[in-house]
Design a protein around this motif. Structure first.
Motif, mmCIF file in Angstrom:
data_model
loop_
_atom_site.group_PDB
_atom_site.id
_atom_site.type_symbol
_atom_site.label_atom_id
_atom_site.label_comp_id
_atom_site.label_asym_id
_atom_site.label_seq_id
_atom_site.Cartn_x
_atom_site.Cartn_y
_atom_site.Cartn_z
ATOM 1 N N LEU A 198 88.528 -75.897 75.364
ATOM 2 C CA LEU A 198 88.448 -75.704 76.812
ATOM 3 C C LEU A 198 89.652 -74.885 77.269
ATOM 4 C CD1 LEU A 198 87.385 -79.268 78.011
ATOM 5 C CD2 LEU A 198 85.938 -77.245 77.775
ATOM 6 N N PRO A 199 89.430 -73.865 78.094
ATOM 7 C CA PRO A 199 90.540 -72.992 78.486
ATOM 8 C C PRO A 199 91.319 -73.527 79.679
ATOM 9 C CG PRO A 199 88.506 -72.135 79.378
ATOM 10 C CD PRO A 199 88.131 -73.356 78.565
ATOM 11 N N VAL A 200 92.609 -73.277 79.659
ATOM 12 C CA VAL A 200 93.452 -73.405 80.845
ATOM 13 C C VAL A 200 93.870 -71.981 81.193
ATOM 14 C CG1 VAL A 200 95.631 -74.259 81.776
ATOM 15 C CG2 VAL A 200 94.212 -75.746 80.351
ATOM 16 N N VAL A 201 93.379 -71.493 82.293
ATOM 17 C CA VAL A 201 93.454 -70.083 82.693
ATOM 18 C C VAL A 201 92.684 -69.267 81.649
ATOM 19 C CG1 VAL A 201 94.883 -68.183 83.493
ATOM 20 C CG2 VAL A 201 95.664 -70.536 83.844
ATOM 21 N N ASP A 202 93.367 -68.618 80.713
ATOM 22 C CA ASP A 202 92.654 -67.758 79.761
ATOM 23 C C ASP A 202 92.975 -68.085 78.308
ATOM 24 O OD1 ASP A 202 95.266 -66.928 79.795
ATOM 25 O OD2 ASP A 202 94.861 -64.848 80.363
ATOM 26 N N ARG A 203 93.502 -69.289 78.059
ATOM 27 C CA ARG A 203 93.840 -69.682 76.690
ATOM 28 C C ARG A 203 93.320 -71.097 76.443
ATOM 29 N NH1 ARG A 203 97.941 -66.320 75.210
ATOM 30 N NH2 ARG A 203 98.788 -67.643 73.591
ATOM 31 N N PRO A 204 92.701 -71.342 75.289
ATOM 32 C CA PRO A 204 92.237 -72.696 75.006
ATOM 33 C C PRO A 204 93.404 -73.643 74.739
ATOM 34 C CG PRO A 204 91.883 -71.298 73.101
ATOM 35 C CD PRO A 204 92.362 -70.395 74.207
ATOM 36 N N LEU A 205 93.161 -74.919 74.935
ATOM 37 C CA LEU A 205 94.206 -75.918 74.721
ATOM 38 C C LEU A 205 94.812 -75.832 73.337
ATOM 39 C CD1 LEU A 205 92.457 -78.963 76.453
ATOM 40 C CD2 LEU A 205 94.535 -77.796 77.252
ATOM 41 N N ILE A 206 93.996 -75.583 72.322
ATOM 42 C CA ILE A 206 94.515 -75.523 70.955
ATOM 43 C C ILE A 206 95.488 -74.368 70.784
ATOM 44 C CG2 ILE A 206 92.619 -74.105 70.056
ATOM 45 C CD1 ILE A 206 94.400 -77.044 68.249
ATOM 46 N N GLN A 207 95.271 -73.271 71.518
ATOM 47 C CA GLN A 207 96.183 -72.139 71.429
ATOM 48 C C GLN A 207 97.545 -72.487 72.024
ATOM 49 O OE1 GLN A 207 95.358 -68.644 70.239
ATOM 50 N NE2 GLN A 207 97.565 -68.942 70.029
ATOM 51 N N TYR A 208 97.541 -73.197 73.156
ATOM 52 C CA TYR A 208 98.810 -73.637 73.728
ATOM 53 C C TYR A 208 99.579 -74.504 72.736
ATOM 54 C CZ TYR A 208 97.590 -72.088 78.490
ATOM 55 O OH TYR A 208 97.276 -71.340 79.607
ATOM 56 N N ALA A 251 104.170 -75.014 68.991
ATOM 57 C CA ALA A 251 104.704 -75.370 67.678
ATOM 58 C C ALA A 251 105.422 -74.191 67.038
ATOM 59 C CB ALA A 251 103.578 -75.864 66.781
ATOM 60 N N ARG A 252 104.834 -73.024 67.109
ATOM 61 C CA ARG A 252 105.461 -71.837 66.512
ATOM 62 C C ARG A 252 106.798 -71.529 67.177
ATOM 63 N NH1 ARG A 252 100.776 -67.315 66.189
ATOM 64 N NH2 ARG A 252 102.266 -66.236 64.867
ATOM 65 N N ALA A 253 106.873 -71.734 68.484
ATOM 66 C CA ALA A 253 108.134 -71.509 69.193
ATOM 67 C C ALA A 253 109.228 -72.449 68.717
ATOM 68 C CB ALA A 253 107.919 -71.667 70.702
ATOM 69 N N ALA A 254 108.831 -73.606 68.181
ATOM 70 C CA ALA A 254 109.799 -74.596 67.684
ATOM 71 C C ALA A 254 110.141 -74.377 66.216
ATOM 72 C CB ALA A 254 109.238 -76.007 67.878
ATOM 73 N N ASP A 305 110.365 -74.645 80.977
ATOM 74 C CA ASP A 305 111.103 -73.431 80.627
ATOM 75 C C ASP A 305 111.347 -73.364 79.125
ATOM 76 O OD1 ASP A 305 111.214 -72.621 83.291
ATOM 77 O OD2 ASP A 305 113.104 -73.671 83.649
ATOM 78 N N THR A 306 111.725 -74.495 78.524
ATOM 79 C CA THR A 306 111.885 -74.600 77.082
ATOM 80 C C THR A 306 110.728 -75.420 76.550
ATOM 81 O OG1 THR A 306 114.296 -74.548 77.263
ATOM 82 C CG2 THR A 306 113.367 -75.384 75.201
ATOM 83 N N PRO A 307 109.938 -74.890 75.621
ATOM 84 C CA PRO A 307 108.783 -75.650 75.131
ATOM 85 C C PRO A 307 109.165 -77.062 74.713
ATOM 86 C CG PRO A 307 108.738 -73.418 74.260
ATOM 87 C CD PRO A 307 110.042 -73.556 74.971
ATOM 88 N N CYS A 308 108.278 -78.004 75.008
ATOM 89 C CA CYS A 308 108.576 -79.414 74.768
ATOM 90 C C CYS A 308 108.919 -79.679 73.304
ATOM 91 C CB CYS A 308 107.378 -80.272 75.201
ATOM 92 S SG CYS A 308 107.689 -82.047 75.112
ATOM 93 N N ALA A 333 112.572 -80.728 68.567
ATOM 94 C CA ALA A 333 113.129 -80.227 67.315
ATOM 95 C C ALA A 333 114.642 -80.204 67.367
ATOM 96 C CB ALA A 333 112.573 -78.830 67.020
ATOM 97 N N GLU A 334 115.200 -79.829 68.513
ATOM 98 C CA GLU A 334 116.656 -79.827 68.665
ATOM 99 C C GLU A 334 117.198 -81.252 68.599
ATOM 100 O OE1 GLU A 334 120.511 -78.891 68.968
ATOM 101 O OE2 GLU A 334 118.838 -77.526 68.541
ATOM 102 N N ALA A 335 116.493 -82.196 69.228
ATOM 103 C CA ALA A 335 116.917 -83.598 69.170
ATOM 104 C C ALA A 335 116.850 -84.133 67.740
ATOM 105 C CB ALA A 335 116.046 -84.444 70.092
ATOM 106 N N TYR A 336 115.837 -83.719 66.994
ATOM 107 C CA TYR A 336 115.729 -84.124 65.588
ATOM 108 C C TYR A 336 116.918 -83.593 64.790
ATOM 109 C CZ TYR A 336 114.462 -83.596 60.689
ATOM 110 O OH TYR A 336 114.501 -83.591 59.320
#
Length: 292
Positions: free
Chosen positions: A32-42, A47-50, A141-144, A149-152
């Protein structure tokens, strides 16, 4: 203390999405999309950003669209190239996954989140790993997961994303018994899955972001049933308390429960308003509707 790098993520995506029927009759709810991206893409992008490099989707029947979404669509790319839609083509190619970076395992029976994670045991091996529930979408602003990952890396232990919820909603979550607070990190002394309001140790609840040590798999392997007669991840995590550092992270950002219709609709508006290309027009039509 040597801390292993965090490179793996498990995405439990075997659910049927019954709350969104009939929309999810033929497509996975994670598409299911949120705006123009599916939830799985978000979820994958977060994850990749982390720094996550390897992904395991725990799927069920009828979920092949999730894998197809991350495959190369040769016909589509050829058509975009022929029509001169280079910007769109570049966007698709920039989001392409490394070959072999996504694997899937099947959760044949719906025995709970803990069982889903156990199904990924061969993928996890002896490494720390993240868990992302795509239903929980976080605007920040900073991906969750980057925050986790920083806390880990700071603690070398288990870290879960937490937020305060109204006491009348604690029965829907895993809830923390808290110890000392160190900035935005809260020591976890205990965990209770879906407690009744009158016995909940706090209103600090876990959302769908985790970084866990692989020792949790041994506890899940016992297949002990908890709330809802399911194998609960929260119960297995509770058994690790006292054996390794365990913290709740009060993350920066706003969470939207996209497994709920109102939460999903709110996410559409919030993420749309966060887009400079869409925000002005969205504000116009919102004003029109709210002044009606």
């Amino acid at each position: 203390m040597s801390i292993k790098p965090l490179r793996k993520a498990v995405l439990p995506v075997a659910g049927l999405g019954t709350r969104f029927l009939p929309a999810t009759k033929a497509i996975p709810k994670e598409m299911l999309p949120v705006v123009d991206r599916p939830l799985i893409q978000y979820a994958i992008d977060e994850a990749r950003a982390a720094g996550i490099e390897q992904f395991c989707m725990v799927t069920g029947r009828g979920k092949t669209a999730l894998i197809d979404h991350f495959d190369i669509a040769f016909e589509l790319e050829a058509t975009l190239h022929e029509r001169g839609k280079d910007e769109t083509l570049g966007m698709l190619r920039s989001e392409a996954m490394e070959p072999g970076s996504i694997v899937t395992v099947r959760q044949q029976v719906p025995l709970g989140l803990g069982h889903a994670i156990w199904c990924a045991r061969a993928f996890i091996g002896d490494d720390p790993f993240a868990i992302i529930l795509p239903d929980d979408l976080v605007l920040s602003d900073t991906p969750c997961l980057t925050q986790l990952a920083e806390a880990y890396r700071q603690t070398g232990g288990n870290v879960v994303a937490v937020e305060e919820v109204p006491m009348e909603q604690v029965h829907r979550y895993g809830v923390l018994k808290t110890g000392e607070t160190q900035g935005n990190l809260v020591e976890v002394l205990g965990l209770v899955e879906k407690p009744k309001r009158e016995v909940a140790p706090s209103n600090l609840s876990i959302i769908g972001r985790y970084v866990l040590l692989p020792e949790v798999i041994a506890h899940l392997a016992r297949m002990e049933r908890g709330a809802g007669n399911e194998v609960q991840l929260t119960d297995a995590m509770a058994k690790m308390i006292g054996h390794a550092p365990f913290f709740g992270l009060k993350f920066e950002g706003r969470r939207f429960d996209c497994g709920d219709k109102i939460g999903y609709l709110e996410a559409q508006i919030a993420f749309g308003l966060s887009r400079p290309d869409l925000s002005p027009e969205i504000r116009k039509f919102l004003k029109a509707y709210t002044n009606a």
